[in-house]
Design an enzyme around this catalytic site. Structure first.
Site, short mmCIF file in Angstrom:
data_model
loop_
_atom_site.label_atom_id
_atom_site.label_comp_id
_atom_site.label_asym_id
_atom_site.label_seq_id
_atom_site.Cartn_x
_atom_site.Cartn_y
_atom_site.Cartn_z
N GLY A 9 77.77 24.35 -12.66
CA GLY A 9 78.88 23.43 -12.38
C GLY A 9 79.81 23.99 -11.31
N ASP A 30 72.36 25.89 -18.67
CA ASP A 30 73.01 24.62 -18.30
C ASP A 30 72.06 23.48 -18.58
OD1 ASP A 30 74.30 22.50 -16.67
OD2 ASP A 30 75.48 24.13 -15.83
N ASN A 34 75.93 17.49 -15.53
CA ASN A 34 76.92 17.19 -14.48
C ASN A 34 76.77 18.16 -13.32
OD1 ASN A 34 79.07 15.56 -13.54
ND2 ASN A 34 80.54 17.15 -14.06
N SER A 123 92.27 25.08 -20.71
CA SER A 123 92.93 24.26 -19.68
C SER A 123 94.42 24.18 -19.95
CB SER A 123 92.33 22.86 -19.76
OG SER A 123 93.11 21.94 -19.04
N TYR A 147 89.68 14.90 -24.82
CA TYR A 147 89.28 16.08 -24.04
C TYR A 147 90.22 17.26 -24.35
CZ TYR A 147 89.08 19.41 -20.23
OH TYR A 147 89.03 20.58 -19.51
N LYS A 151 89.64 21.03 -26.41
CA LYS A 151 89.98 22.39 -25.95
C LYS A 151 90.89 23.08 -26.97
CE LYS A 151 87.79 22.51 -22.03
NZ LYS A 151 86.66 23.41 -21.83
P1 NAD Z 1 81.50 20.92 -14.29
O1 NAD Z 1 81.21 19.62 -14.94
O2 NAD Z 1 81.28 21.03 -12.81
O3 NAD Z 1 80.68 22.09 -14.99
C1 NAD Z 1 80.34 22.06 -16.36
C2 NAD Z 1 78.86 22.43 -16.48
O4 NAD Z 1 78.49 22.42 -17.85
C3 NAD Z 1 77.94 21.46 -15.75
O5 NAD Z 1 77.01 22.20 -14.98
C4 NAD Z 1 77.23 20.70 -16.89
O6 NAD Z 1 75.93 20.30 -16.52
C5 NAD Z 1 77.24 21.74 -17.99
N1 NAD Z 1 77.21 21.19 -19.35
C6 NAD Z 1 77.97 20.21 -19.88
N2 NAD Z 1 77.69 20.03 -21.18
C7 NAD Z 1 76.72 20.94 -21.50
C8 NAD Z 1 76.01 21.25 -22.68
N3 NAD Z 1 76.24 20.58 -23.82
N4 NAD Z 1 75.09 22.23 -22.63
C9 NAD Z 1 74.85 22.90 -21.49
N5 NAD Z 1 75.49 22.64 -20.33
C10 NAD Z 1 76.42 21.67 -20.33
O7 NAD Z 1 83.01 21.30 -14.65
P2 NAD Z 1 83.93 22.47 -14.09
O8 NAD Z 1 85.04 21.83 -13.32
O9 NAD Z 1 83.13 23.52 -13.46
O10 NAD Z 1 84.57 22.98 -15.45
C11 NAD Z 1 84.06 24.09 -16.16
C12 NAD Z 1 84.86 24.29 -17.43
O11 NAD Z 1 86.24 24.47 -17.10
C13 NAD Z 1 84.83 23.09 -18.39
O12 NAD Z 1 84.77 23.59 -19.71
C14 NAD Z 1 86.14 22.39 -18.13
O13 NAD Z 1 86.60 21.69 -19.28
C15 NAD Z 1 87.05 23.57 -17.82
N6 NAD Z 1 88.20 23.20 -16.99
C16 NAD Z 1 88.01 22.54 -15.80
C17 NAD Z 1 89.10 22.16 -15.03
C18 NAD Z 1 88.93 21.39 -13.75
O14 NAD Z 1 89.87 20.73 -13.31
N7 NAD Z 1 87.77 21.45 -13.09
C19 NAD Z 1 90.40 22.49 -15.46
C20 NAD Z 1 90.55 23.17 -16.66
C21 NAD Z 1 89.44 23.52 -17.42
C1 WQD Z 2 96.81 15.57 -9.93
C2 WQD Z 2 97.94 14.67 -9.42
C3 WQD Z 2 97.87 12.46 -10.31
C4 WQD Z 2 94.15 11.21 -8.37
C5 WQD Z 2 93.41 16.80 -14.79
C6 WQD Z 2 93.16 16.88 -16.27
C7 WQD Z 2 93.39 18.27 -16.75
C8 WQD Z 2 92.59 19.30 -15.95
C9 WQD Z 2 92.75 19.09 -14.46
C10 WQD Z 2 90.56 19.88 -17.03
C11 WQD Z 2 98.57 13.79 -10.50
C12 WQD Z 2 97.66 12.43 -8.82
C13 WQD Z 2 95.24 11.93 -8.79
C14 WQD Z 2 94.35 10.09 -7.51
C15 WQD Z 2 96.72 10.55 -7.53
N1 WQD Z 2 91.19 19.20 -16.17
N2 WQD Z 2 96.50 11.62 -8.38
N3 WQD Z 2 95.64 9.83 -7.12
O1 WQD Z 2 95.97 15.08 -13.93
O2 WQD Z 2 96.83 17.38 -13.32
O3 WQD Z 2 94.74 17.19 -14.52
O4 WQD Z 2 92.53 17.72 -14.12
O5 WQD Z 2 91.02 20.59 -17.90
O6 WQD Z 2 93.03 18.30 -18.09
O7 WQD Z 2 94.06 16.00 -16.92
O8 WQD Z 2 94.81 16.49 -12.14
O9 WQD Z 2 93.76 16.01 -9.98
O10 WQD Z 2 93.73 14.22 -11.78
O11 WQD Z 2 95.88 14.77 -10.64
O12 WQD Z 2 97.86 10.25 -7.15
O13 WQD Z 2 93.42 9.40 -7.12
O14 WQD Z 2 97.38 13.76 -8.46
O15 WQD Z 2 98.66 11.36 -10.71
O16 WQD Z 2 99.93 13.69 -10.22
P1 WQD Z 2 95.70 16.45 -13.52
P2 WQD Z 2 94.45 15.34 -11.13
#
Ligand code: NAD
Ligand code: WQD
Length: 344
Positions: A9, A30, A34, A123, A147, A151
């Site tokens: 991912g 993986d 996604n 997160s 979601y 977490k």
């Molecule tokens: P992503 O979707 O790109 O990566 C997640 C990966 O996990 C993917 O490759 C998917 O195929 C794999 N996956 C999902 N469910 C699975 C399962 N049941 N078994 C095996 N593989 C599985 O997401 P990311 O942005 O790289 O996020 C990684 C982690 O970080 C996630 O746990 C997400 O919740 C957390 N996180 C992401 C963000 C963000 O904004 N990207 C913010 C905070 C936390």
């Molecule tokens: C950022 C800002 C939107 C899209 C989310 C999840 C959080 C974490 C990170 C995993 C906000 C604004 C966005 C658009 C916009 N993920 N926006 N137009 O909401 O901080 O967090 O992703 O853990 O759990 O909730 O991130 O990038 O969606 O938004 O104006 O098309 O951009 O309103 O102010 P967010 P975001």
């Protein structure tokens, strides 16, 4: 050897680059729900190192046991999970199944194999609507959607497990808003369908895949009325994982294992930027104009969210180094070289 669940991912692939560069061997586990194995081929190109991978699901305990045994992994970084807030409201069971059950199965497999070091992707969403900024790790925890609740549940499970077995070393990393890409432009964020997050949406407008950005609300009590977030470069985030792993290793190697604990740490920069500041920075980095329209607030959104990064500095010796210009430039490099992501 490190087992990296979800390693294909967005954040996982960038972290694999830093793990390999630091001399670790990795095996990615993986289900590619996604992601695309192409990301791992590109990690190999960037690093010149082999990336072992297993197509498997975290809800499959036996597959995890086999992966841990065959790889002889000494630690796990657990990225695997579903992450779309809106989708989690529509399909809560799928989120609890993938995220919570997937983590329980992983922890059972780790216990069965005697693997006791885990770095977990949490997160900043676990802070809910902030009552005080910047967010410190002792801020009250809450969740506003399935979601976020998944977490929060996993965090509680990890704390209970660690209390029951002090030889378990756990690092809970609370990411703020990860953005940007590796400087090679070979790997980056590749959302399927309509992007949920700001930066990938902006990058798709810049590259001509979408006409304009909807700015969700301009009446928040912030610098210009638009939402403020703590954007963190994904390469800084990747290095944070390396530091967390090294810190767990160092504690583990000490004689007295009573020091093992849940190291719960924010990974953010401490600096917030508004939506319009991000748009302007992206225009500068890409040389493209980003048309936008002001739209109604997005349900569930908060005005502002940014980290107090002090604990990461003190505990892990890590701090984010890259700023918004580097985040936008690297995102643009990836997006312009791969307009359709890994499907190119
Ligand atoms: P992503 O979707 O790109 O990566 C997640 C990966 O996990 C993917 O490759 C998917 O195929 C794999 N996956 C999902 N469910 C699975 C399962 N049941 N078994 C095996 N593989 C599985 O997401 P990311 O942005 O790289 O996020 C990684 C982690 O970080 C996630 O746990 C997400 O919740 C957390 N996180 C992401 C963000 C963000 O904004 N990207 C913010 C905070 C936390
Ligand atoms: C950022 C800002 C939107 C899209 C989310 C999840 C959080 C974490 C990170 C995993 C906000 C604004 C966005 C658009 C916009 N993920 N926006 N137009 O909401 O901080 O967090 O992703 O853990 O759990 O909730 O991130 O990038 O969606 O938004 O104006 O098309 O951009 O309103 O102010 P967010 P975001």
């Amino acid at each position: 050897m490190i087992l990296v669940t979800g390693g294909a991912g967005y954040i996982g692939s960038h972290t694999c680059v830093e793990l390999l560069n630091a001399g670790w061997e990795v095996v990615v586990f993986d289900n590619f729900s996604n992601s695309n194995p192409e990301a791992l081929a590109r990690v190999e190109r960037i690093t010149g190192r082999k990336v072992n991978w297993i197509a498997g699901d975290c809800r499959d305990r036996a597959a995890l046991v086999a992966a841990l045994q065959q790889s002889k992994a000494e630690a796990v970084i657990h990225f695997a999970g579903l992450k779309a807030v809106g989708e989690s409201v529509e399909k809560p069971l799928s989120y609890y199944d993938n995220n919570v059950i997937g983590t329980i199965r992983l922890l059972e497999a780790m216990q069965a194999c005697g693997v006791k070091k885990l770095v977990f992707s949490s997160s900043a969403t676990v802070y809910g609507d902030p009552v005080k900024l910047p967010l410190t790790e002792d801020h009250p925890l809450s969740a506003t959607n399935p979601y976020g609740r998944s977490k929060l549940m996993i965090e509680e499970i990890l704390r209970d497990l660690q209390r029951s077995d002090s030889s378990f070393g756990v690092s809970i990393l609370r990411y703020f808003n990860p953005v940007g890409a590796h400087t090679s432009g070979l790997i980056g964020e590749d959302p399927q369908g309509m992007p949920n997050n700001l930066m990938p949406f902006v990058s798709q407008v810049a590259v001509g895949r979408r006409e304009f950005l909807n700015v969700w609300g301009n009446d928040y009590p912030t610098i210009d009325g638009t939402g403020v977030r703590d954007y963190i470069h994904v390469m800084d985030l990747a290095l944070g994982h390396l530091k967390a792993l090294e810190t767990l290793e160092a504690i583990y190697n000490q004689q007295d294992r009573r020091f093992f604990q849940c190291l719960t740490v924010n990974l953010g920069t401490g600096q917030g930027y508004s939506v319009l500041e991000v748009v302007r920075a992206y225009e500068q980095a890409s040389g493209k104009s980003i048309p936008y329209r002001i739209a109604a607030r997005r349900p569930g959104d908060i005005a502002a969210c940014f980290a107090d990064p002090t604990r990461a500095i003190e505990l892990l010796g890590w701090r984010a180094k890259l700023g918004l210009p580097e985040m936008c430039a690297s995102s643009w490099h990836w997006q312009s070289a791969n307009p359709k992501g890994y499907q190119n």
